[in-house]
Design a protein around this motif. Structure first.
Motif, PDB file in Angstrom:
ATOM      1  N   HIS A   1      -7.922  -6.765 -75.553  1.00 59.83           N
ATOM      2  CA  HIS A   1      -9.346  -7.194 -77.369  1.00 59.83           C
ATOM      3  C   HIS A   1      -8.690  -6.273 -78.448  1.00 59.83           C
ATOM      4  O   HIS A   1      -8.472  -7.186 -79.391  1.00 59.83           O
ATOM      5  CB  HIS A   1     -10.323  -6.444 -76.972  1.00 59.83           C
ATOM      6  CG  HIS A   1     -11.571  -6.189 -76.979  1.00 59.83           C
ATOM      7  ND1 HIS A   1     -12.178  -7.322 -78.343  1.00 59.83           N
ATOM      8  CD2 HIS A   1     -11.660  -4.886 -77.903  1.00 59.83           C
ATOM      9  CE1 HIS A   1     -12.845  -6.711 -78.524  1.00 59.83           C
ATOM     10  NE2 HIS A   1     -12.808  -5.117 -78.677  1.00 59.83           N
TER      11      HIS A   1
ATOM     12  N   ARG B   1     -10.428  -6.761 -71.680  1.00 56.87           N
ATOM     13  CA  ARG B   1     -11.628  -7.118 -71.864  1.00 56.87           C
ATOM     14  C   ARG B   1     -11.291  -8.338 -70.427  1.00 56.87           C
ATOM     15  O   ARG B   1     -10.549  -9.073 -70.653  1.00 56.87           O
ATOM     16  CB  ARG B   1     -12.808  -7.324 -72.756  1.00 56.87           C
ATOM     17  CG  ARG B   1     -11.822  -8.714 -73.269  1.00 56.87           C
ATOM     18  CD  ARG B   1     -13.197  -9.109 -75.206  1.00 56.87           C
ATOM     19  NE  ARG B   1     -12.559 -10.360 -75.580  1.00 56.87           N
ATOM     20  CZ  ARG B   1     -12.175 -11.542 -75.468  1.00 56.87           C
ATOM     21  NH1 ARG B   1     -12.679 -12.013 -74.038  1.00 56.87           N
ATOM     22  NH2 ARG B   1     -11.623 -12.299 -75.794  1.00 56.87           N
TER      23      ARG B   1
ATOM     24  N   LEU C   1     -14.113  -1.857 -71.558  1.00 60.46           N
ATOM     25  CA  LEU C   1     -13.176  -2.653 -71.647  1.00 60.46           C
ATOM     26  C   LEU C   1     -11.637  -1.494 -70.519  1.00 60.46           C
ATOM     27  O   LEU C   1     -12.843  -0.513 -70.185  1.00 60.46           O
ATOM     28  CB  LEU C   1     -12.332  -1.730 -73.231  1.00 60.46           C
ATOM     29  CG  LEU C   1     -13.295  -2.611 -74.213  1.00 60.46           C
ATOM     30  CD1 LEU C   1     -12.851  -2.164 -75.571  1.00 60.46           C
ATOM     31  CD2 LEU C   1     -13.226  -4.073 -73.952  1.00 60.46           C
TER      32      LEU C   1
END
Length: 631
Positions: free
Chosen positions: A123, A137, A147
């Motif tokens: 991410h 993620r 996350l």
């Protein structure tokens, strides 16, 4: 967007003490920049990555051991995927697409794909000198666990945070953060940092916060942090009280911005006033640092050597100073000896030639004004809008912010916004250099000649001016179609728009003001048809000639007197009116022949006489006329 630079090092030629634009950067529609020690990455809006600078360890990513690039050069990303974000370390580069992670540098001379743990995609990234940290993620849309933090690379100083000194070749999740809701990560040369959801910051590795290395994340004594960044040997954090803190190794420089050149092992406010806007980003070179606020303001501190913070060589600046000439900045990056700004060129007051295109926001304004409801508003350009609102929207447009939703109640404000843009253009839609030839064109006494000469002058304008003029004339033509409701006839419209189309200075030329009005009225009369092919111009010329009954009568008499009897005065008038346009003359011949047949039919109907099928005089004249018409 354009990239400008301060300091020294490739691609800067010599030393730049004031912002110097990078060649071609404005043409690439750059969306973001970041930098390592000696190289700069640029991400374009269409997802391509460009690089410039030096790269002995492969950080240029061009596939060879090429170490010098003087102009922005595209990096051949695997599979030509569209990149969404870019990252750099001192000698590393990285890029993320929606599903893939690419890296190069650190001995790798071309981009390669980094495989994330099964079920995860990267991410966000942060690159250190020889390690990388990522926010991951889950790929499953049903997973709402948030996350995760993963690291890989060299761990001799504990920068990976797994509790040991083992190097890791592929991303491994740090279990410590599984319940902390991580939000942001950062990496220095030999240390890492992570910001979690409750505003706490954790650091590990050789981060100068303790007398020995930390191999697992250690919480910093700092609360309510919004963002965190790392330089090679320092860490910066911005809290909810709008204070910027720094700590780490200064290495006898003023890079910490604390007013001295000492090391600071615990966070301490820098003292920069950030009340105007939050801090957007912080970056640092080897001995200088800079920060960017959300409103586009830039502050810098540290070494002034080689002009890298915009000053002559005056030792070190111990506290942050404001860049007075750094305007409309939306991105910031530092190499070891230079500072780069990604500047958004303002819409208002910037020439069309400099931009190279008509700003999309102007298309949005005109398209909103062109709705039927807005075109019906009475006095759309005569009545003024709210000046405060107009100026506020203009500032937002210059900063690149989204345009507000504009309902029909704000049509006068929107019209004023369009006029403001046109009046502030350094060179108006009809260029000042072309005004004399436009004036000469409309001074001709023949309307058809004026049309033809104007048509050619319009098509000599720079293409970007033609694009804007076409957009405006299409809109003005639509306003005229509702003139019964909006009370804006051609004369009113020309009077109001004259300075906007020809420039405000034209209002001071009283001797030529009549010709200027004629230019605008003629342009508005044809609207966007000016930019169609020449057949459209011919159609307008013929339409005008059809209305000239005197000329048609002359042609009718000419034909009736016999084709062989050439009347010099009639021919002279014909060619004068047509501008010598052969196709137009032919159309006039056809028109006159048709009028002759029609007039003969009317006369016959009036006397109730039928045409003589035997081929009498009248039918012979008609046949002769038809022959001319078929000519």
């Amino acid at each position: 967007m354009a990239i400008v630079a301060l300091g020294t090092g490739r691609p800067i030629r010599g030393t730049a003490f004031s912002p110097s634009p990078l060649p071609t950067s404005a043409e690439l529609w750059v969306a973001d920049i970041c930098a390592g020690d000696t190289h700069l990455l640029a991400l374009t809006r269409d997802g391509r990555v460009f690089v410039v600078g030096d790269g002995e360890e492969g950080q240029l990513g061009l596939g060879t051991q090429r170490v010098e690039v003087d102009v922005l050069t595209e990096v051949p990303i695997v599979g030509r995927v569209s990149v969404e974000s870019i990252y750099t370390g001192p000698v590393q580069s990285a890029a993320l697409s929606q599903t893939e992670c690419f890296m190069w540098g650190g001995g790798h001379y071309k981009p390669y794909t980094v495989a994330m743990p099964a079920g995860y995609v990267a991410h966000r990234l942060a690159c250190g000198r020889s390690h990388t940290i990522a926010l991951l993620r889950k790929t499953s849309s049903e997973d709402h666990t948030g996350l995760h933090v993963a690291t890989w690379g060299l761990s001799s100083e504990g920068a990976l945070g797994h509790g040991d000194v083992d190097d890791i070749s592929s991303p491994r999740i740090i279990r410590f953060f599984e319940s902390c809701d991580p939000k942001m990560v950062a990496a220095g040369d030999q240390h890492s940092a992570a910001l979690v959801g409750n505003g706490d910051v954790y650091v590990w590795g050789n981060y100068a916060g303790s007398k020995h290395n930390e191999f697992i994340p250690l919480k910093v004594r700092l609360k309510g942090v919004q963002r965190v960044w790392c330089s090679a040997t320092a860490t910066f954090a911005f809290d909810f009280m709008e204070n910027l803190h720094s700590w780490g190794l200064a290495r006898h420089t003023a890079i910490l911005g604390q007013g001295d050149t000492k090391d600071h092992r615990s966070p301490k406010p820098i003292g920069v006033l950030c009340s105007d806007a939050p801090v957007k980003s912080v970056c640092a070179g080897s001995s200088h640092a800079a920060l960017l606020l959300e409103n586009g303001s830039v502050f810098a501190w540290g070494s002034t050597e080689n002009g890298k913070i915009g000053m002559e060589n005056k030792g070190s600046v111990l506290k942050p100073v404001h860049f007075e000439y750094a305007r409309y900045v939306c991105g910031l990056a530092c190499t070891a000896n230079a500072t780069y700004f990604l500047t958004r060129i303002p819409i208002f007051g910037t020439s069309l030639e400099q931009l190279g295109y008509v700003p999309p926001a102007i298309f949005q304004i005109v398209n909103t004004l062109m709705t039927d409801v807005n075109c019906r508003h009475e006095g759309v350009f005569r009545r003024s809008g709210a000046s405060d609102q107009v100026n506020s929207i203009a500032r937002r447009m210059d900063r690149g912010e989204a345009m507000p939703t504009l309902h029909h109640e704000s049509v006068h404000t929107l019209a004023d916004l369009l006029k403001k843009y046109l009046l502030e253009l350094p060179d108006p839609p009809i260029c000042r250099s072309a005004l004399a030839t436009f004036t000469s064109a409309v001074s001709d006494s023949s309307y058809t000649v004026r049309l033809e000469r104007l048509w050619h002058e319009i098509h000599r304008l720079p293409s970007v001016h033609q694009t804007l003029l076409k957009l405006l004339l299409e809109y003005f033509r639509k306003i005229l179609s509702y003139q019964e409701e909006n009370k804006m006839g051609a004369k009113n419209l020309a009077m109001v728009l004259l300075p906007a189309l020809l420039g405000p200075s034209c209002m001071d030329d009283f001797q030529s003001i009549g010709f200027y009005n004629r230019i605008v009225m003629t342009l508005v009369d044809l609207g966007a048809d000016w930019f169609k092919d020449e057949n459209k111009l011919l159609e307008h010329q013929i339409r005008w000639l059809v209305d000239q009954r005197d000329l048609a009568t002359h042609m009718l008499r000419f034909i009736r007197d016999g084709v062989g009897k050439f009347d010099f005065e009639v021919l002279q008038q014909l060619f004068f009116a047509s501008g010598g346009h052969v196709r137009l003359v032919d159309c006039m011949w056809r028109l006159s022949a048709e009028l002759a047949v029609e007039e003969e039919a009317v006369e016959q109907a009036a006397t109730n006489e039928l045409p003589d099928p035997g081929g009498g005089v009248e039918s012979g004249e008609a046949a002769q006329s038809e022959g001319v018409a078929q000519g």
